[in-house]
Structure formats: C-alpha cells, structure tokens
Motif scaffolding. Structure first.
Motif, PDB file in Angstrom:
ATOM      1  N   LYS A  93       0.827  -1.217   0.000  1.00 29.35           N
ATOM      2  CA  LYS A  93       0.000   0.000   0.000  1.00 29.35           C
ATOM      3  C   LYS A  93       0.858   1.262   0.000  1.00 29.35           C
ATOM      4  CE  LYS A  93      -4.103  -1.994   2.053  1.00 29.35           C
ATOM      5  NZ  LYS A  93      -4.985  -2.058   3.223  1.00 29.35           N
ATOM      6  N   HIS A 116       4.038   1.466  -1.224  1.00 25.51           N
ATOM      7  CA  HIS A 116       4.911   1.502  -2.404  1.00 25.51           C
ATOM      8  C   HIS A 116       4.277   0.717  -3.562  1.00 25.51           C
ATOM      9  CE1 HIS A 116       7.494   1.827   1.201  1.00 25.51           C
ATOM     10  NE2 HIS A 116       8.037   2.808   0.515  1.00 25.51           N
ATOM     11  N   PRO A 117       3.151   1.163  -4.094  1.00 29.77           N
ATOM     12  CA  PRO A 117       2.478   0.360  -5.130  1.00 29.77           C
ATOM     13  C   PRO A 117       3.264   0.251  -6.436  1.00 29.77           C
ATOM     14  CG  PRO A 117       1.390   2.473  -4.881  1.00 29.77           C
ATOM     15  CD  PRO A 117       2.417   2.377  -3.795  1.00 29.77           C
ATOM     16  N   TRP A 118       3.926   1.323  -6.869  1.00 29.25           N
ATOM     17  CA  TRP A 118       4.618   1.282  -8.154  1.00 29.25           C
ATOM     18  C   TRP A 118       5.881   0.436  -8.098  1.00 29.25           C
ATOM     19  CZ3 TRP A 118       1.938   2.149 -12.176  1.00 29.25           C
ATOM     20  CH2 TRP A 118       0.876   3.029 -12.130  1.00 29.25           C
ATOM     21  N   SER A 119       6.613   0.525  -7.026  1.00 31.75           N
ATOM     22  CA  SER A 119       7.818  -0.301  -6.942  1.00 31.75           C
ATOM     23  C   SER A 119       7.448  -1.784  -6.799  1.00 31.75           C
ATOM     24  CB  SER A 119       8.712   0.144  -5.781  1.00 31.75           C
ATOM     25  OG  SER A 119       8.034   0.034  -4.556  1.00 31.75           O
ATOM     26  N   THR A 120       6.346  -2.042  -6.118  1.00 33.71           N
ATOM     27  CA  THR A 120       5.877  -3.425  -5.998  1.00 33.71           C
ATOM     28  C   THR A 120       5.443  -3.959  -7.362  1.00 33.71           C
ATOM     29  OG1 THR A 120       5.128  -2.969  -3.750  1.00 33.71           O
ATOM     30  CG2 THR A 120       4.235  -4.937  -4.812  1.00 33.71           C
ATOM     31  N   LEU A 121       4.738  -3.123  -8.131  1.00 36.33           N
ATOM     32  CA  LEU A 121       4.294  -3.526  -9.466  1.00 36.33           C
ATOM     33  C   LEU A 121       5.502  -3.779 -10.368  1.00 36.33           C
ATOM     34  CD1 LEU A 121       1.912  -3.949 -11.402  1.00 36.33           C
ATOM     35  CD2 LEU A 121       2.084  -1.524 -11.971  1.00 36.33           C
ATOM     36  N   GLY A 122       6.507  -2.911 -10.272  1.00 35.26           N
ATOM     37  CA  GLY A 122       7.719  -3.093 -11.074  1.00 35.26           C
ATOM     38  C   GLY A 122       8.449  -4.378 -10.702  1.00 35.26           C
TER      39      GLY A 122
END
Length: 100
Positions: free
Chosen positions: A76, A78-84
């Motif tokens: 929640k 760090h959504p973009w780094s998790t998606l990457g």
C-alpha cells in the motif's frame, strides 16, 4: 520463531513419540499395575508432544499473520515499486520457461 527453533521442536516431538511408542510396546508385554503406569507415562508423553505441536502451530500462524500484514502495508505504501518488482519477476520466469 526461527527455523532452528522449528527443527528443535520437531526433533523433540519425534523423540517424545519414539519414547512413548517404546513405553507402549513394553506395557503390552506387562500386566497389572506396572502396565497401567507405563501406559499413563506414555499418554503423558503423547499429550506433551501434542501440546508442543499446537504451540508451534500457533507460533507459525502468528508469524504468518505478521508477515502478511507487513507485506500488505508495504504494497500500500509503495504500489509502483511493488508492481515493477512483480513485473520483473514475471518477465524472468517467462524467459526461463521459454528457453530451449
């Protein structure tokens, strides 16, 4: 609990169950009060092993919940780094699966 703690608990449980089995086998050959005493001791060992198993299970469940909660909070925050990271892992797995 650490992995070494789980291995220790597992080893202790195996020893307790082995000892209880030996007591039950010895009690089968005996009769009377001695046999009853040996059976009672064996049952105490089995009960102890069951309690150790339940304690270890409760510890694993609690640790699993903590890990899930911290992972959820991280995703929640760090959504973009998790998606990457997930996309990168997916790409690598895909490449490894498609190699000839």
């Amino acid at each position: 609990m650490l992995e070494s703690d789980f291995k220790s608990v597992n080893k202790d449980i195996k020893v307790l169950l082995k000892d209880a089995q030996a007591l039950f086998n010895a009690a089968a050959a005996l009769t009377g009060e001695k046999a009853d005493d040996m059976r009672a001791r064996g049952m105490k060992m089995v009960d102890s092993a069951m309690q150790m198993t339940q304690d270890a299970q409760a510890s694993v469940v609690a640790t699993g919940k903590q890990v899930a909660e911290s992972t959820d909070a991280y995703v929640k925050d760090h959504p973009w780094s998790t998606l990457g990271a997930a996309a990168t892992v997916g790409l690598l797995v895909g490449l490894l699966c498609c190699r000839k």
